[in-house]
Structure formats: structure tokens, C-alpha cells
Design a protein around this motif. Structure first.
Motif, short mmCIF file in Angstrom:
data_model
loop_
_atom_site.label_atom_id
_atom_site.label_comp_id
_atom_site.label_asym_id
_atom_site.label_seq_id
_atom_site.Cartn_x
_atom_site.Cartn_y
_atom_site.Cartn_z
N ALA A 143 0.84 -1.19 0.00
CA ALA A 143 0.00 0.00 0.00
C ALA A 143 0.88 1.25 0.00
CB ALA A 143 -0.91 0.00 1.23
N ILE A 144 0.45 2.26 -0.72
CA ILE A 144 1.17 3.54 -0.75
C ILE A 144 0.63 4.38 0.41
CG2 ILE A 144 1.72 5.59 -2.12
CD1 ILE A 144 2.71 2.92 -3.32
N PRO A 145 1.47 4.79 1.34
CA PRO A 145 0.99 5.64 2.43
C PRO A 145 0.39 6.94 1.89
CG PRO A 145 3.19 4.82 2.89
CD PRO A 145 2.88 4.47 1.47
N PHE A 146 -0.61 7.47 2.60
CA PHE A 146 -1.32 8.66 2.14
C PHE A 146 -0.38 9.83 1.86
CE2 PHE A 146 -3.49 12.70 2.99
CZ PHE A 146 -4.48 12.64 2.02
N GLY A 147 0.54 10.09 2.79
CA GLY A 147 1.48 11.21 2.60
C GLY A 147 2.35 11.04 1.38
N SER A 148 2.80 9.82 1.15
CA SER A 148 3.62 9.54 -0.04
C SER A 148 2.80 9.74 -1.30
CB SER A 148 4.16 8.11 0.00
OG SER A 148 5.01 7.93 1.10
N GLY A 149 1.55 9.30 -1.27
CA GLY A 149 0.67 9.48 -2.43
C GLY A 149 0.46 10.94 -2.75
N VAL A 150 0.26 11.76 -1.72
CA VAL A 150 0.08 13.20 -1.92
C VAL A 150 1.35 13.81 -2.52
CG1 VAL A 150 -0.22 15.41 -0.72
CG2 VAL A 150 -1.69 13.47 -0.15
N ALA A 151 2.51 13.41 -2.00
CA ALA A 151 3.78 13.93 -2.52
C ALA A 151 3.99 13.54 -3.98
CB ALA A 151 4.94 13.44 -1.66
N ILE A 152 3.64 12.30 -4.33
CA ILE A 152 3.80 11.84 -5.71
C ILE A 152 2.87 12.60 -6.64
CG2 ILE A 152 3.45 9.86 -7.25
CD1 ILE A 152 4.39 8.10 -4.84
N VAL A 153 1.61 12.76 -6.24
CA VAL A 153 0.65 13.50 -7.06
C VAL A 153 1.10 14.94 -7.23
CG1 VAL A 153 -1.71 14.42 -7.09
CG2 VAL A 153 -1.32 12.02 -6.56
N ALA A 154 1.59 15.56 -6.15
CA ALA A 154 2.07 16.95 -6.25
C ALA A 154 3.27 17.06 -7.18
CB ALA A 154 2.43 17.46 -4.85
N ALA A 155 4.20 16.13 -7.09
CA ALA A 155 5.40 16.17 -7.95
C ALA A 155 5.02 16.00 -9.42
CB ALA A 155 6.40 15.10 -7.53
N VAL A 156 4.15 15.04 -9.70
CA VAL A 156 3.73 14.81 -11.09
C VAL A 156 2.93 16.00 -11.60
CG1 VAL A 156 2.27 13.37 -12.57
CG2 VAL A 156 3.83 12.31 -10.95
#
Length: 181
Positions: A143-156
Motif C-alpha cells: 500500500a502507498i501511504p497517504f502522505g507519499s501518495g500526496v507527494a507523488i501527485v504533487a510532484a507529477v
């Protein structure tokens, strides 16, 4: 010279995590009533490709985690300097500045480095999207942790917004340079 008493200077890294030792650790955890999480954990520090395991680690990511693989693909395309990404804006700016200063050698080296890097990034993308994961890998369980998911979406998101609409960032950079002078 290599001091043989210390072992090989460059040990084989093709299977860093022994299947036998992982099985022993898993059995010990079960015996102790502990829960171990299994999955793929990747930290990419750069395209060194010293071992086959570095590319194998990406196999099947496109099938198991397509959104994560798509995000990684966008970021790799940006690193390669593909148009419509922030990476293109950055590389174009560096090469343009080198040409304006008549540093043609630097401009040519930057372009060659971009082509070489693009080839290396393409290998990762092919491994992620085209090659199948080994049968014993269960990457879907990670599972992708929520904070990591937010960081990935923001970077992309930032990568694509700057690639599509670079003017605002270039204006801010220009104003910052003017202010610093």
C-alpha cells in the motif's frame, strides 16, 4: 590490489536478499506471532545499473500498480527532458544559456548526457510496463501511504503544469534574479 582476507571487492549483487534467508526470517516471525509485510521497496539514487537486480526490481509495476507506474513514467520522462514536462523547460534553459554564452561544448555535452540518460530511463520504463514480474512477487499487496501518495501527485502535477505552462515559473525565476542583483 584487493585484500582477499576481506572478501571480494565487488560481491555479486544479483540477488541481494537471499530467498533462503527471507524464508527463515518469515518462519521466525510466524513462530513469534509477528506480521511481516512482503513487497517491493525501491529507492533509486541514480542510474548506476551496477547489478541486474536494479532493473529487475521494476518488473511488472505497470500491471500491479498502474497509477504509481504512470507517475514514475512521467517523472522519468521529465528527467529525460521530454517536451511538455518541467525537465524539458530546465534542460532547454541550460542549453540555451550555454549557447548564448558561446559555450558550445557545454551545450553539446548536455545534449549527449540527456540522450544517454533517456536510454537508461527507457530501460526502467520498459521493465515497468512490458516485462512481467516474477511469479513469487506480490507487489499488489504493498500500500502507498497517504502522505507519499500526496507527494507523488504533487510532484507529477507540478512537472506537468510547468511543462505545459512554463511562463509563470520562468517569470518568477527572472524576478528572483533581478531582485538578487
Amino acid at each position: 590490489p584487493n585484500d582477499e582476507r576481506l572478501g571480494p571487492r565487488f560481491p555479486d549483487m544479483s540477488e541481494v536478499y537471499s530467498r533462503r534467508l527471507r524464508a527463515i526470517a518469515n518462519d521466525a516471525a510466524v513462530t513469534l506471532g509477528l506480521s511481516l509485510e512482503h513487497g517491493v521497496y525501491i529507492a533509486v539514487t541514480g542510474p548506476s545499473y551496477e547489478t541486474p537486480a536494479e532493473i529487475r526490481a521494476f518488473r511488472g509495476m505497470g500491471a500491479a500498480k498502474p497509477v504509481l507506474a504512470l507517475a514514475m513514467t512521467v517523472l522519468l520522462l521529465a528527467q529525460a527532458g521530454v517536451p511538455l514536462t518541467s525537465g524539458f523547460v530546465a534542460k532547454f534553459g541550460v542549453i540555451q544559456a550555454a549557447v548564448e554564452e558561446r559555450s558550445y561544448a557545454i551545450a553539446v555535452i548536455a545534449m549527449l548526457a540527456s540522450v544517454i540518460a533517456a536510454f537508461l530511463y527507457l530501460r526502467i520504463m520498459v521493465s515497468s510496463w512490458i516485462q512481467e514480474a516474477p511469479a513469487d512477487d506480490d507487489t499488489s499487496a504493498v500500500a502507498i501511504p497517504f502522505g507519499s501518495g500526496v507527494a507523488i501527485v504533487a510532484a507529477v502535477g507540478f512537472t506537468l503544469v510547468v511543462g505545459l505552462f512554463p511562463e509563470w515559473l520562468l517569470d518568477v525565476a527572472d524576478q528572483t534574479v533581478q531582485f538578487a542583483r
